[in-house]
Design an enzyme around this catalytic site. Structure first.
Site, PDB file in Angstrom:
ATOM      1  N   ARG A  43      10.322   9.415 -10.218  1.00  0.00           N
ATOM      2  CA  ARG A  43      10.907   8.834  -9.009  1.00  0.00           C
ATOM      3  C   ARG A  43      12.200   8.106  -9.391  1.00  0.00           C
ATOM      4  O   ARG A  43      12.163   7.074 -10.053  1.00  0.00           O
ATOM      5  CB  ARG A  43       9.920   7.863  -8.350  1.00  0.00           C
ATOM      6  N   SER A 112       2.912  11.046   1.655  1.00  0.00           N
ATOM      7  CA  SER A 112       2.471   9.663   1.831  1.00  0.00           C
ATOM      8  C   SER A 112       2.048   9.381   3.263  1.00  0.00           C
ATOM      9  O   SER A 112       2.772   9.714   4.208  1.00  0.00           O
ATOM     10  CB  SER A 112       3.591   8.698   1.437  1.00  0.00           C
ATOM     11  N   LYS A 141       7.928  -0.939  -4.040  1.00  0.00           N
ATOM     12  CA  LYS A 141       8.102  -0.160  -2.819  1.00  0.00           C
ATOM     13  C   LYS A 141       7.989  -1.096  -1.626  1.00  0.00           C
ATOM     14  O   LYS A 141       6.897  -1.576  -1.300  1.00  0.00           O
ATOM     15  CB  LYS A 141       7.066   0.970  -2.739  1.00  0.00           C
TER      16      LYS A 141
END
Length: 213
Positions: A43, A112, A141
């Site tokens: 990521r 997600s 996040k």
């Protein structure tokens, strides 16, 4: 209700250079694999595509050497270019149905889930597995909607047979509870990337998960 077919990945590392405390992410990834990580997602949200591509290509050499699947976060361009095993997308990214259309060879498509209502969507149906994000709010996040908690895992497990990946401040102290609530897989960032010994941290987590399965 458990996943419709066994999900072979139980410890999932989400890695970025920023999470590795100044250490080489390739070293962190390899140590984590040696400690028991089953699957790795790269990521890199704040780098240019060419930089992301270069990082992905280097990481894929490591994951291929150990026969561990590489998942790319968000970028369909990078995932296809490096021949990744799959991709993980969120609610604001390329929809799973579009991923299927553009990249039919994708072997694992993660999506997600931020609200229970999203379970009924066409996009959820197109995904192979669901990221339950976050279980507990985390600094890595901040753009999330629901803090699911362990009760949220249990609730989702009763509503879907898709594999559930628990992510969001997961560690050796709460992994057992998440698995027992119905998660098929524990995804971690800081618990491994920021650990003094990524290998030892991964091994401890894997043992907790295996004992809970």
């Amino acid at each position: 209700m458990k996943a419709s077919r066994p999900f072979p990945y139980h410890l999932y590392l989400v890695i970025s250079e920023a999470d590795c405390r100044g250490r080489d992410p390739l070293w962190v990834a390899e140590e984590a694999i040696l400690g028991g990580v089953d699957i790795i997602q790269l990521r890199e949200k704040h780098v240019a595509t060419d930089v992301f591509l270069d990082k992905a290509a280097q990481l894929k050499q490591v994951t291929d050497r150990h026969r561990v699947p590489l998942i790319i976060n968000d970028s369909l361009t990078v995932a296809m270019a490096v021949g990744a095993f799959g991709i993980h997308v969120g609610q604001q990214d390329t929809p799973p149905s579009e991923v299927r259309r553009v990249w039919p060879d994708c072997q694992l498509l993660g999506y997600s889930i931020e609200q229970q209502e999203q379970l009924q969507s066409r996009e959820t149906a197109a995904a192979d597995c669901l990221g339950v994000s976050p279980i507990f709010s985390t600094a890595t996040k901040t753009d999330t909607v629901t803090e699911w908690g362990i009760a949220g895992i249990r609730q989702l497990r009763g509503l879907t047979d898709k594999p559930l990946i628990a992510i969001g401040r997961m560690n050796a102290g709460n992994a057992r509870e998440a698995i027992r609530a119905g998660a098929d897989c524990i995804a971690v960032v800081s618990a491994i990337c920021a650990a003094d010994s990524p290998r030892k941290a991964a091994n401890e987590l894997k043992n907790v998960i295996n004992n809970a399965l």
